[in-house]
Every structure is written in C-alpha cells, then in structure tokens.
Write a protein that holds these residues in place. Sequence first.
Motif, PDB file in Angstrom:
ATOM      1  N   SER A 215       0.739  -1.085  -0.055  1.00  0.00           N
ATOM      2  CA  SER A 215      -0.003  -0.055  -0.146  1.00  0.00           C
ATOM      3  C   SER A 215       0.683   1.237  -0.021  1.00  0.00           C
ATOM      4  O   SER A 215       0.419   2.329  -0.664  1.00  0.00           O
ATOM      5  CB  SER A 215      -1.020   0.132   1.188  1.00  0.00           C
ATOM      6  N   VAL A 216       2.062   1.258   0.744  1.00  0.00           N
ATOM      7  CA  VAL A 216       2.932   2.396   0.584  1.00  0.00           C
ATOM      8  C   VAL A 216       3.471   2.558  -0.754  1.00  0.00           C
ATOM      9  O   VAL A 216       3.484   3.700  -1.096  1.00  0.00           O
ATOM     10  CB  VAL A 216       3.960   2.052   1.737  1.00  0.00           C
ATOM     11  N   LEU A 217       3.944   1.561  -1.260  1.00  0.00           N
ATOM     12  CA  LEU A 217       4.348   1.606  -2.700  1.00  0.00           C
ATOM     13  C   LEU A 217       3.451   2.098  -3.530  1.00  0.00           C
ATOM     14  O   LEU A 217       4.036   3.049  -4.376  1.00  0.00           O
ATOM     15  CB  LEU A 217       5.246   0.040  -3.180  1.00  0.00           C
ATOM     16  N   GLN A 218       2.430   1.833  -3.472  1.00  0.00           N
ATOM     17  CA  GLN A 218       1.208   2.353  -4.512  1.00  0.00           C
ATOM     18  C   GLN A 218       1.131   3.684  -4.141  1.00  0.00           C
ATOM     19  O   GLN A 218       0.950   4.428  -5.502  1.00  0.00           O
ATOM     20  CB  GLN A 218      -0.109   1.594  -4.251  1.00  0.00           C
ATOM     21  N   ALA A 219       1.338   4.016  -3.126  1.00  0.00           N
ATOM     22  CA  ALA A 219       1.049   5.776  -3.019  1.00  0.00           C
ATOM     23  C   ALA A 219       2.434   6.502  -3.142  1.00  0.00           C
ATOM     24  O   ALA A 219       2.290   7.496  -3.985  1.00  0.00           O
ATOM     25  CB  ALA A 219       0.721   5.837  -1.598  1.00  0.00           C
ATOM     26  N   VAL A 220       3.572   5.997  -3.170  1.00  0.00           N
ATOM     27  CA  VAL A 220       4.906   6.765  -3.152  1.00  0.00           C
ATOM     28  C   VAL A 220       5.479   6.629  -4.594  1.00  0.00           C
ATOM     29  O   VAL A 220       6.234   7.761  -4.816  1.00  0.00           O
ATOM     30  CB  VAL A 220       5.914   6.228  -2.105  1.00  0.00           C
ATOM     31  N   SER A 221       4.935   5.917  -5.231  1.00  0.00           N
ATOM     32  CA  SER A 221       5.579   5.713  -6.531  1.00  0.00           C
ATOM     33  C   SER A 221       5.304   6.952  -7.674  1.00  0.00           C
ATOM     34  O   SER A 221       6.186   7.116  -8.521  1.00  0.00           O
ATOM     35  CB  SER A 221       5.151   4.351  -7.296  1.00  0.00           C
ATOM     36  N   SER A 222       4.398   7.717  -7.237  1.00  0.00           N
ATOM     37  CA  SER A 222       4.190   8.598  -7.844  1.00  0.00           C
ATOM     38  C   SER A 222       4.395  10.034  -7.300  1.00  0.00           C
ATOM     39  O   SER A 222       4.239  11.177  -7.693  1.00  0.00           O
ATOM     40  CB  SER A 222       2.633   8.759  -8.038  1.00  0.00           C
ATOM     41  N   GLU A 230      10.490   5.042  -1.508  1.00  0.00           N
ATOM     42  CA  GLU A 230      10.186   4.041  -2.325  1.00  0.00           C
ATOM     43  C   GLU A 230      11.256   3.097  -2.707  1.00  0.00           C
ATOM     44  O   GLU A 230      10.965   1.720  -2.415  1.00  0.00           O
ATOM     45  CB  GLU A 230      10.182   4.808  -3.633  1.00  0.00           C
ATOM     46  N   GLU A 231      12.466   3.396  -2.362  1.00  0.00           N
ATOM     47  CA  GLU A 231      13.564   2.495  -2.335  1.00  0.00           C
ATOM     48  C   GLU A 231      13.731   1.492  -1.360  1.00  0.00           C
ATOM     49  O   GLU A 231      13.968   0.429  -1.471  1.00  0.00           O
ATOM     50  CB  GLU A 231      14.952   3.024  -2.658  1.00  0.00           C
ATOM     51  N   VAL A 232      13.316   1.954  -0.075  1.00  0.00           N
ATOM     52  CA  VAL A 232      13.337   1.057   1.076  1.00  0.00           C
ATOM     53  C   VAL A 232      12.128   0.378   0.997  1.00  0.00           C
ATOM     54  O   VAL A 232      12.255  -1.098   1.150  1.00  0.00           O
ATOM     55  CB  VAL A 232      13.024   2.214   2.480  1.00  0.00           C
ATOM     56  N   CYS A 233      11.013   0.690   0.614  1.00  0.00           N
ATOM     57  CA  CYS A 233       9.973  -0.302   0.373  1.00  0.00           C
ATOM     58  C   CYS A 233      10.267  -1.421  -0.818  1.00  0.00           C
ATOM     59  O   CYS A 233       9.842  -2.554  -0.670  1.00  0.00           O
ATOM     60  CB  CYS A 233       8.581   0.500  -0.156  1.00  0.00           C
ATOM     61  N   ALA A 257       6.656  -0.728 -13.889  1.00  0.00           N
ATOM     62  CA  ALA A 257       7.816  -0.126 -13.585  1.00  0.00           C
ATOM     63  C   ALA A 257       8.337  -0.500 -12.020  1.00  0.00           C
ATOM     64  O   ALA A 257       9.579  -0.999 -11.993  1.00  0.00           O
ATOM     65  CB  ALA A 257       7.934   1.432 -13.752  1.00  0.00           C
ATOM     66  N   THR A 258       7.475   0.000 -11.024  1.00  0.00           N
ATOM     67  CA  THR A 258       7.606  -0.738  -9.900  1.00  0.00           C
ATOM     68  C   THR A 258       7.815  -2.057  -9.385  1.00  0.00           C
ATOM     69  O   THR A 258       8.581  -2.847  -8.952  1.00  0.00           O
ATOM     70  CB  THR A 258       6.542   0.032  -8.862  1.00  0.00           C
ATOM     71  N   PHE A 259       6.956  -2.690 -10.080  1.00  0.00           N
ATOM     72  CA  PHE A 259       6.971  -4.379 -10.115  1.00  0.00           C
ATOM     73  C   PHE A 259       8.189  -4.985 -10.816  1.00  0.00           C
ATOM     74  O   PHE A 259       8.905  -5.872 -10.305  1.00  0.00           O
ATOM     75  CB  PHE A 259       5.803  -4.910 -10.890  1.00  0.00           C
TER      76      PHE A 259
END
Length: 560
Positions: A215-222, A230-233, A257-259
């Motif tokens: 959930s954190v990654l979905q929010a911070v990737s943008s 983002e890198e920590v996640c 891209a994140t995946f």
Amino acid sequence: MELPLCFHQHPTLFSTLFLSISIQIAEWLLSSLLELSSQFKVEPLMKCCKEIIDCLEVDKKPSDSGKILIVSKGRLQDHRFDSCPLKAPLNVQKVAEFLANGEHSDINIYVNGHGLVAKGHKLILSLWSVPLAKMFTNGMKESNAADIFFEDVPPKPFFLLLQFMYYGELKLDTGDITSVLVQLLLLADQFAITVLQFECCKRIMEYLSEDTVCSVLQAVSSIPSCKLLEEVCKRNFATHFDYCTTACTDFVSLDEATFKDILEHGDMTVTSEERVLDVILTWCMGACETFHWTSVDELLRTSTPEQLFGERLSAINTLLPLVRFPLMHLSILKRMERSNLANHIQAFRQLVAEAIEFSHAGQLMPTACECERFQHRRSSYKELQYISDGDSNGVIYYAGTSFGKHQWMNPVLTKNITVVASSPNSRHTDPKALVSKNYQGTCFAGPCVENGKRVSWWMVDIGQEHQLMCNYYTVRQDGSTAFMRSWAFQGSMDGRNWTSLRVHDSDPTVCYPGQFASWPIVGPAALLPFRFFRVALTGPAVGCTWNLCICFLELYGYFH
C-alpha cells in the motif's frame, strides 16, 4: 486601533513587526518604527531601534537622513520560539490556540460529508502551502469566500495536516498508523508542504512492515520527492518476496515499472524460481488470488493470451526474462516445454528451451557466465524439507555439520546455534541435550513468569547470520508422562517480540513417552523469516505440571 500615519504611507514597517528577522529602512523612518514597536509591545525590536538611535546621537557627524539602515530583531529574543515557514520568531503555543478556539479566524474549512472541521486563518495556511496561497489570491470565488469546501479528502489526515500548520509538528495517535500516514503524505504532496512530506516519510519507514509495504509503494511511486522511501519499500518487498506475494495480492496493483524494479532487485530473496513465475503470471492477469503456472496453463486450454492477460499481455515479454529458468529442475522444464504457455507465448517457449539447453551444456554455453538469468540469486534459501520424524534433513542437524562442511557434531558444542530454556540450566535442563541425537529420559524446561503469565519454553537461536522460513517442526517427548496439551510454536527476529506460527489448544497428539510428533506451518506465517524459534507452554501439561518435557527439537523450511 488607530495606527500612525507612517504605517499607511509605509506598510512595510508593519510587516517588520511580525514577519521579518531584519529589514532595510531609511534612517528617517527609524523613529516611526520605534513608535510602532512600542505600540505593539515588540520588545526585541524596540530595544534594537533604541540602540541604533543612541549610536546615531553619539555620532556627531552630519547624517544623511536617507541613508539605509539594517534593523534586526532576531538577535534579541528573550522567549523560546519555534519557527514558522518564514523563519520568523513565533509563539507556536499561541498560534495553536488560534486553531483550537478559532480566534481571529477569517475562513471556515469544510470537508464534504463531514461538515465544519476547523476555523482557519488564510495567512497561516498561505505561509505553509503555495497552492492554498494561490487559492486565496487568484481572484476566483475562493479568494473572498468565508467558507471553503474540500472534496475527496480523508477527514482525519486532513485535520492532522491543519494541526501541523499550526503546531509545527506532527501529532499522531497509535493505531492503524501507516494507512493514516500514507493518506497524510498524499495530502502533503497535494498541498506542497515539503516539511510534512519528509516527516511522513520518516515515520512510515519507522513503522514499515511486510503487511503494509504494498500500500505504501502504490502511494509513493507517483511522488518524486519520496524516492528514498520508495527504494526502502522495494527492498523490503524484495527481501520478503514470498510473504508479500502470498499474504495478499495487493502487488497486482503495482505499476509495471515498480513491479519490474522489485523483480530485478539485488536483494531479491525467493524460495524458488517457480514462485517468481507464478507471481509474474498472477500480476499479468491482475488476479485476486495467486495462480500457480500449471493453473494458468490449464486456463489457456479454453482462453487466448489476449483474454487471459488483457492490457498486460505486452508486459509478459518484459517480465518473463526475469525468471531464472536455468535454475529450475529439468523435469519441471520438460513439463513447461509441452505446456500451453509454451505453445501460445513465444518468449516463454524460448526461455524454457534455453534453460533445457543449459541443463545439458552447463557453463559451456557462451552466454551462461554473462547473463544473470544463469546465476543463483545473491540472497537465496536452501530448502531443508521434512521427510519423516527424526530424519537428518532439518536445520539443527544441518547446523551440526557446520552447514554442510564436516561430519555431525552437537551444534551447541560447536557454537553454531544457541539453546536457552525458561529455567536455569541443570542436570535435566541441558541445552545441548535438546539438539543431540540421543534419547533423554528426563529433559525439561521449568516455568517462569512473563508479562504476568506463567510459561515454560525451549528457545533456539540459529545465529545472527541466518534466518529460516519454517514450514515444519518436530518435537520428541522425554521419558515422562507430562504430555504437553496447549502450547505455541513461535518465531522472532530479536528474541523479544514473538509471532505465533502455530497455536495448539488441547492438542492430544503426544500420548506416550519417547514419542516423536511433527506439525506443518501453513499460510503466510510459513513465509516469514526468523532467527529465533521457541516451543512455549500456554497451559499446564498432563498432571498439572508446567514443565515442558521434550528432549528433541528440529526445524524445517527455507534456510538462509
């Protein structure tokens, strides 16, 4: 209140009272500034003006009244102040009271569906947020409106945002803290409050877990300013790949891209390459449950790749090369070679064929030494599989061989593992006896009190450099009839905070002296890595004793 005429002619003087640390003014305005600072009781500025005037009177040289002087009040602060965005001396406690009681407010702030949330002050909000400042000065209806309405903002995080602008610090209760922080981070980005963004990122990293990382990654990737978070996640996800893709399927909502970054991460830790393939196929399907590749293969009997993968079909060619097919067993590759996946997806067919060729040619293949696809992952697990009670396949036996380096020796004596009991060591509470291969007629851990509760336990520490995702464990009853009935098998990373991997309540399995008994660990808990493990009585054993009478313990799973 009536102001001196000089204020109307030179409004800059008035702003000096409250907003500036220093200001450049003409010498002839110095007396007017002193008068203003006296009227509003700005004592540091009064003192500064008097000092300069005294100096000018001592200097007998003719003075040009138009000369520019620098007047500063920042050096003469007698009270403790915090800083607002303009670095002005500011009594934060007083400003916070404005939010609490609405004193001097000039705007009512509403959140649609939740009514009035605060009586605000345009000046304070504008100092923190450029978007809000533009809203109040752009000449549109909001510029002069006494009421403003915010749509689609979560009320609790929004009020925390307002509190931050008045208090200068984040006031957050415990609870579902990560979800609130993520919403607050998005609001801080929306209203361009950089300081709050940094504070949210710092707090999120403190509370980040495998259950919240998606959930954190979905929010911070943008959000460009959150790259560190983002890198920590991504690293957290990559190092707990099995758990993060099993506990739930939130990962299918990640952008490509994140995946892809997670799959390529240097710290990627996974139990098998089949698992990576399953997760990629599940992501491409956008499924709400994780599919094994054989299940996807079955679906392709009646569906086309276009129907099955939809818009993400093109991502197949990008993501499949990130599966290290050459590390799979040849029998699995042969099944894949004959599969519908190979028939319908060219990239899959080519990668499987390449892996089969590698299994025959090995390092003689020209590309084998250059391509990561042919190399073992830097962070990988060794599978130690339960076969039968008392076998030689477990972690503790493996530690007794110094992890495959020599013949077996008691791992407590070689200091490869540490065993601790809830009661002091004695003739019948001997740590090395619990991991020996010899049957012990009497071997027990006595009771102690933890958090006000009676408990008995045996604990194993597999070492600072090692972790185990445990999926099976075995115990052996000693020669007594004090059979355990209610207990928990637990894991921990620090030896203090414990996660129950399996809980037994009135379990009658152990029923005769010397008996072996084994149980599987199922579900997401089996995919969490731990360093410490313990068997802990949660209720008395048969005979109403709190002695934990086991003489053997073995652990199985994926060892790192």
